[in-house]
Motif scaffolding. Structure first.
Motif, PDB file in Angstrom:
ATOM      1  N   VAL A  65       0.790  -1.118   0.085  1.00 44.87           N
ATOM      2  CA  VAL A  65       0.006  -0.187   0.053  1.00 44.87           C
ATOM      3  C   VAL A  65       0.914   1.194   0.093  1.00 44.87           C
ATOM      4  O   VAL A  65       2.018   1.446   0.520  1.00 44.87           O
ATOM      5  CB  VAL A  65      -0.893   0.181   1.161  1.00 44.87           C
ATOM      6  CG1 VAL A  65      -1.693   1.194   1.513  1.00 44.87           C
ATOM      7  CG2 VAL A  65      -1.678  -1.307   1.488  1.00 44.87           C
ATOM      8  N   THR A  66       0.399   1.977  -0.955  1.00 51.35           N
ATOM      9  CA  THR A  66       1.243   3.491  -0.774  1.00 51.35           C
ATOM     10  C   THR A  66       0.525   4.539  -0.320  1.00 51.35           C
ATOM     11  O   THR A  66       0.881   5.771  -0.545  1.00 51.35           O
ATOM     12  CB  THR A  66       1.806   3.771  -2.255  1.00 51.35           C
ATOM     13  OG1 THR A  66       0.750   3.699  -3.311  1.00 51.35           O
ATOM     14  CG2 THR A  66       3.008   2.935  -2.601  1.00 51.35           C
ATOM     15  N   GLY A  67      -0.747   4.324   0.144  1.00 50.20           N
ATOM     16  CA  GLY A  67      -1.550   5.460   0.524  1.00 50.20           C
ATOM     17  C   GLY A  67      -2.230   4.884   1.692  1.00 50.20           C
ATOM     18  O   GLY A  67      -2.147   3.839   2.238  1.00 50.20           O
ATOM     19  N   TYR A 119       2.501   0.176 -11.489  1.00 48.32           N
ATOM     20  CA  TYR A 119       3.400   0.053 -10.372  1.00 48.32           C
ATOM     21  C   TYR A 119       4.170   1.416 -10.431  1.00 48.32           C
ATOM     22  O   TYR A 119       4.673   1.929 -11.316  1.00 48.32           O
ATOM     23  CB  TYR A 119       4.243  -1.211 -10.348  1.00 48.32           C
ATOM     24  CG  TYR A 119       5.051  -1.295  -9.161  1.00 48.32           C
ATOM     25  CD1 TYR A 119       4.542  -1.311  -7.804  1.00 48.32           C
ATOM     26  CD2 TYR A 119       6.525  -1.936  -9.240  1.00 48.32           C
ATOM     27  CE1 TYR A 119       5.232  -1.647  -6.601  1.00 48.32           C
ATOM     28  CE2 TYR A 119       7.139  -2.021  -8.157  1.00 48.32           C
ATOM     29  CZ  TYR A 119       6.588  -2.032  -6.969  1.00 48.32           C
ATOM     30  OH  TYR A 119       7.496  -2.214  -5.809  1.00 48.32           O
ATOM     31  N   ASP A 120       4.740   1.934  -8.987  1.00 47.04           N
ATOM     32  CA  ASP A 120       5.510   2.846  -9.004  1.00 47.04           C
ATOM     33  C   ASP A 120       7.098   2.442  -9.273  1.00 47.04           C
ATOM     34  O   ASP A 120       7.774   2.250  -8.517  1.00 47.04           O
ATOM     35  CB  ASP A 120       5.378   3.481  -7.801  1.00 47.04           C
ATOM     36  CG  ASP A 120       4.253   4.335  -7.408  1.00 47.04           C
ATOM     37  OD1 ASP A 120       4.162   5.352  -7.807  1.00 47.04           O
ATOM     38  OD2 ASP A 120       3.385   3.790  -6.594  1.00 47.04           O
ATOM     39  N   VAL A 121       7.491   2.368 -10.569  1.00 49.48           N
ATOM     40  CA  VAL A 121       8.720   2.040 -11.111  1.00 49.48           C
ATOM     41  C   VAL A 121       9.488   3.487 -11.134  1.00 49.48           C
ATOM     42  O   VAL A 121       9.296   4.020 -12.370  1.00 49.48           O
ATOM     43  CB  VAL A 121       8.729   1.218 -12.339  1.00 49.48           C
ATOM     44  CG1 VAL A 121      10.255   0.767 -12.784  1.00 49.48           C
ATOM     45  CG2 VAL A 121       7.850  -0.032 -12.090  1.00 49.48           C
ATOM     46  N   SER A 295      -6.548   9.098 -11.264  1.00 49.78           N
ATOM     47  CA  SER A 295      -6.432  10.007 -10.180  1.00 49.78           C
ATOM     48  C   SER A 295      -5.396   9.533  -9.373  1.00 49.78           C
ATOM     49  O   SER A 295      -4.835   8.513  -9.442  1.00 49.78           O
ATOM     50  CB  SER A 295      -7.711   9.546  -9.231  1.00 49.78           C
ATOM     51  OG  SER A 295      -7.740   8.571  -8.337  1.00 49.78           O
ATOM     52  N   ASP A 296      -4.947  10.388  -8.398  1.00 50.07           N
ATOM     53  CA  ASP A 296      -3.993  10.040  -7.330  1.00 50.07           C
ATOM     54  C   ASP A 296      -4.739   9.033  -6.360  1.00 50.07           C
ATOM     55  O   ASP A 296      -5.823   9.137  -6.270  1.00 50.07           O
ATOM     56  CB  ASP A 296      -2.958  11.126  -6.963  1.00 50.07           C
ATOM     57  CG  ASP A 296      -1.596  10.713  -6.432  1.00 50.07           C
ATOM     58  OD1 ASP A 296      -1.536   9.262  -6.412  1.00 50.07           O
ATOM     59  OD2 ASP A 296      -0.695  11.357  -6.045  1.00 50.07           O
ATOM     60  N   TRP A 297      -4.005   8.466  -5.490  1.00 47.45           N
ATOM     61  CA  TRP A 297      -4.542   7.613  -4.560  1.00 47.45           C
ATOM     62  C   TRP A 297      -5.365   8.264  -3.784  1.00 47.45           C
ATOM     63  O   TRP A 297      -5.010   9.144  -2.859  1.00 47.45           O
ATOM     64  CB  TRP A 297      -3.335   7.003  -3.743  1.00 47.45           C
ATOM     65  CG  TRP A 297      -3.613   6.146  -2.569  1.00 47.45           C
ATOM     66  CD1 TRP A 297      -4.402   6.507  -1.762  1.00 47.45           C
ATOM     67  CD2 TRP A 297      -3.397   4.644  -2.505  1.00 47.45           C
ATOM     68  NE1 TRP A 297      -4.673   5.186  -0.758  1.00 47.45           N
ATOM     69  CE2 TRP A 297      -4.062   4.151  -1.622  1.00 47.45           C
ATOM     70  CE3 TRP A 297      -2.709   3.822  -3.692  1.00 47.45           C
ATOM     71  CZ2 TRP A 297      -3.947   2.744  -1.159  1.00 47.45           C
ATOM     72  CZ3 TRP A 297      -2.525   2.360  -3.111  1.00 47.45           C
ATOM     73  CH2 TRP A 297      -3.168   1.952  -2.030  1.00 47.45           C
TER      74      TRP A 297
HETATM   75  C1  BGC Z   1       1.516   8.973  -5.011  1.00 44.75           C
HETATM   76  C2  BGC Z   1       1.612   8.840  -6.510  1.00 44.75           C
HETATM   77  C3  BGC Z   1       1.646   7.260  -6.593  1.00 44.75           C
HETATM   78  C4  BGC Z   1       0.478   6.654  -6.057  1.00 44.75           C
HETATM   79  C5  BGC Z   1       0.462   5.104  -6.208  1.00 44.75           C
HETATM   80  C6  BGC Z   1       0.296   8.260  -4.312  1.00 44.75           C
HETATM   81  O1  BGC Z   1       0.564   8.322  -2.990  1.00 44.75           O
HETATM   82  O2  BGC Z   1       1.045  10.454  -4.882  1.00 44.75           O
HETATM   83  O3  BGC Z   1       2.696   9.373  -6.983  1.00 44.75           O
HETATM   84  O4  BGC Z   1       1.862   6.809  -8.155  1.00 44.75           O
HETATM   85  O5  BGC Z   1       0.427   6.949  -4.555  1.00 44.75           O
HETATM   86  O6  BGC Z   1       1.441   4.565  -5.514  1.00 44.75           O
END
Ligand code: BGC
Length: 768
Positions: A65-67, A119-121, A295-297
């Motif tokens: 998870v990135t958010g 994916y955030d590469v 959209s962003d997360w």
């Molecule tokens: C970031 C984005 C990222 C997305 C997916 C968000 O929190 O701002 O840049 O691509 O998460 O991981």
């Protein structure tokens, strides 16, 4: 009539069904653009509203998870995948996992529309390259493109179709944690680098199995967050938006980037995710761009917190009408879009447009031809983290290093030096060089500086290592470390005496200090940009006993290193350089590579100058040294400690014979500029020759200087090369008071040199 229509739909469905069944290779489809449009239309014609909304829905694969955590349970997600109610997933990685996710859709859903998996590469997949800000310091578009080619090939070998990169947010504020993720403060440099990245990721054919879709983000203004605080309000005038923020995005759209991501911030009262002018009028209609916007997360849902939407349904309505095509983790589209269409609050035509954009990219990627085209175990085993990719990581890392200071030519060091003290909290750190957003880069997998030095020096050289002080008070949090706060400012100074002792007895000290990996990145804004913890104490104590100190600075943002700049003879800016960091730094320390990097961002004397950037406006009171009422600070200079474009070499370059072929041109004319650059030192070396211009009077005030061209050249000792630039309409135009891009007649100045403080100057006129 009704019957005929029903039959027609059945026939079409059958054709489409056969076409999907034929998915593994030999198919009736190909990727010529005109045919893609027909296919997109034919698929769209078969879709129910629910299926259309499904394509606009993106889910996270919960384990990375990135958010904020996902609202929907894995069980529900699985069901929705089977029902064709999900168009995309992010953070699903590996051939096994991506195949499984894809199978759920292909084997269960009615229309079998493949998922697109993102994916955030950001700076490499498993072979990690320098963070984007560091890589940008190379000013070398070929290697920047190549790192994207390698990142795409590794990511695609692990089943990934789409990267959320490049980040094109121009940022002038060292406090903003995400400054590490972009190309710094200049729109021109950011544009060029952005296009190189996009070309690298996407290649010339998106349907190849080693190219992936790119994503220009964050649209727009995110890098201008007030006070450098992440997610903060952005207040920027319309003209500045067009002149400073949008150019890299326009360049990306023109380069054919497959997708855009909008941003968390509001712009002058309107959240970017709900910004119709930005997304529909400027990007889709104005620039005639035909990809899709994700959209962003959670940014659709966040319009509630912004105070712009009263609830999620309202947020979905605003976002869809404004042109956000895919919902990343807000669950707003899946929850309310159907209802909103039925209520007439969102026009079906807008839904159709969004779905067509998404399908178009899926067709271009070749996913309809073979939804499992990136699922190749053999590639996954052999094409990721290869020796060749590691070699290239070292190459780009050494080219990203910027020599900030080198008094008395203390560098390069001699490999036969009798003794070196390698000191500092980052000296033997194998993790920090990977930086933030390190994708699948393995914890502690980078080459440390200590390892690099050991690999390089002669067997007789004595190396002593002392950590001295620490930066973090505890280990990185495990698991969702990305989101956890860090505890800095370790105040233990008990290691300093041993470090001092090592320094006293050494011929030279290599002091490795700066920021740990997660000190920059998302949510990592800081008001203090000095060395945290007791690093400054360590630095001063070591310097007291040994003046031969080389600072190796690792960091993701410009830092306040004024004390070091005033005292320490030699400073190397080494960013977070990736997997081969230690070897690359050693290449430069010992002169196997002559440093050639130039700063993509200004370094201030202190944080109070931020935001600081070279292309400022003049103001009405620019210079009056005799009394206080002019635009300056009373306690610090107003210029940078190290300006944009700055960087030294182990050799010296002299610029001569700046010539322009005309003194006057029409607005659509061209001027040829040439300059002779000579290597006057004792080593071969590379120089980034930079061209700046100034429009003296405009219908709007104009920046003091603007970068309009650069070329990186190699010069042998004593060699002179003539470097040529062309100034044309594109270089001279700006978004004027008439709200169009145009060239205004008048006087211009130009400078050519090795940084933004260049003084070699010429002048010309544009006449109607
Ligand atoms: C970031 C984005 C990222 C997305 C997916 C968000 O929190 O701002 O840049 O691509 O998460 O991981």
């Amino acid at each position: 009539m009704k019957l005929i229509c029903q039959k027609l739909i059945l026939v079409l469905s059958f054709i489409f069904f056969c076409y999907c069944q034929n998915a593994k290779g030999q198919t009736i489809s190909n990727n010529a653009d005109n045919q893609i449009e027909q296919k997109v239309d034919s698929v769209l014609a078969l879709m129910t509203l629910k299926e259309k909304v499904g394509q606009m829905n993106q889910y996270n694969g919960s384990w990375d998870v990135t958010g904020p955590a996902s609202e929907v349970s894995d069980k529900v997600k699985l069901e929705k995948l089977k029902n064709g109610e999900v168009g995309s997933m992010l953070n699903v990685l590996s051939v096994k996992a991506t195949r499984e996710a894809q199978k759920l859709v292909m084997e269960n859903s009615r229309l079998k529309i493949p998922l697109i998996i993102g994916y955030d590469v950001i700076h490499g997949y498993k072979t990690i390259f320098p963070i984007p800000l560091g890589e940008s310091a190379s000013w070398d578009l070929d290697i920047i493109k190549k790192t994207a080619i390698i990142a795409a090939s590794e990511a695609s070998a692990a089943g990934v179709h789409w990267t959320f990169s490049p980040m094109l947010d121009v940022s002038r504020d060292a406090r903003w944690g995400r400054i590490m993720e972009g190309s710094g403060e200049d729109p021109y440099l950011t544009s060029k680098i952005g296009v190189a990245k996009i070309q690298g990721y996407q290649g010339d054919d998106l349907s190849k199995n080693n190219t992936i879709a790119a994503c220009a983000k964050h649209f727009a203004g995110y890098g201008f967050a007030e006070a450098g605080r992440d997610y903060n309000t952005v207040n920027i005038g319309e003209h500045e938006l067009h002149n400073a923020i949008l150019p890299p995005f326009k360049a990306a759209a023109q380069a054919g980037v497959a997708t855009f991501m909008n941003s968390f911030n509001e712009l002058d009262g309107i959240p970017a995710t709900g910004h119709k002018i930005l997304q529909r009028e400027i990007l889709k209609e104005g620039w005639k761009w035909d990809g899709f916007i994700v959209s962003d997360w959670g940014s659709i849902g966040e319009m509630i917190a912004h105070g712009y939407a009263k609830d999620k349904k309202h947020a979905a309505e605003i976002a869809a009408n404004a042109g956000s095509d895919m919902d990343m983790e807000s669950y707003a589209y899946e929850g309310y879009l159907e209802e909103l269409v039925k209520e007439g609050k969102v026009d079906l035509a807008l839904i159709n447009d969004a779905v067509k954009r998404i399908l178009r990219i899926k067709f271009k990627l070749g996913l309809f031809d073979d939804p499992y085209k990136y699922c190749n175990e053999e590639r996954e085993k052999t094409e990721i983290y290869t020796e060749e990719n590691q070699g290239f990581s070292r190459e780009v890392a050494k080219k990203s290093i910027v020599l900030l200071k080198n008094e008395n030519n203390i560098l390069p060091l001699n490999k036969d030096v009798k003794s070196i003290a390698v000191i500092g909290p980052l000296a033997d750190d194998k993790d920090t060089p990977l930086g933030n957003w390190r994708a699948k880069g393995e914890t502690n997998s980078a080459v440390s500086v200590l390892e690099g030095i050991k690999n390089a020096v002669s067997p007789t050289t004595k190396i002593t290592y002392q950590e001295g002080v620490r930066i973090l008070t505890e280990e990185y949090p495990k698991g969702r470390g990305f989101l956890m706060p860090l505890n800095f400012s370790h105040d233990d100074i008990s290691g300093i005496p041993a470090a001092v002792n090592a320094a006293v007895n050494a011929d030279v000290v290599v002091l490795v200090i700066g920021e740990v990996a997660l000190q920059t990145g998302e949510g990592r804004s800081q008001t203090n940009i000095k060395l945290v913890g007791k690093q400054q104490e360590l630095l001063e104590a070591v310097y007291k006993v040994n003046k031969n100190v080389v600072i190796v600075l690792m960091n993701g943002r410009p830092m306040d290193i004024t004390w070091a700049a005033n005292n320490i003879p030699s400073i190397l800016e080494c960013w977070h350089l990736g997997s081969q960091s230690g070897n690359a730094i050693t290449d430069v320390l010992f002169g196997d590579y002559n440093p050639s990097g130039k700063l993509p961002v200004s370094f201030p004397y202190n944080v109070g100058q931020e935001p600081l950037y070279y292309n400022q406006k003049m103001t009405g009171r620019p210079y009056n040294e005799t009394h206080v009422t002019f635009s300056a600070y009373r306690d610090a200079p107003k210029t940078a400690l190290y300006p944009f474009g700055y960087g030294l070499s182990y050799t010296t370059f002299v610029y001569n014979n700046l010539t322009i072929d005309k003194n006057e041109i029409s607005p659509d004319g061209e001027i040829k500029v040439s300059v002779d650059v000579t290597n006057t030192g004792k080593r071969d070396g590379e120089e980034v020759v930079q061209l700046y211009i100034r429009d003296l009077v405009g219908s709007l005030t104009r920046p003091i200087k603007e970068l309009k061209g650069f070329e990186k050249i190699m010069l042998k000792v004593g060699e002179t090369k003539t470097v040529n630039f062309t100034i044309n309409e594109e270089s001279l135009q700006f978004y004027t008071i008439n709200k169009i891009w145009e060239v205004e007649p008048g006087d211009f100045e130009l400078w050519v040199g090795g940084n933004s403080s260049a003084t070699l100057k010429a002048a010309f006129k544009v006449v109607d």
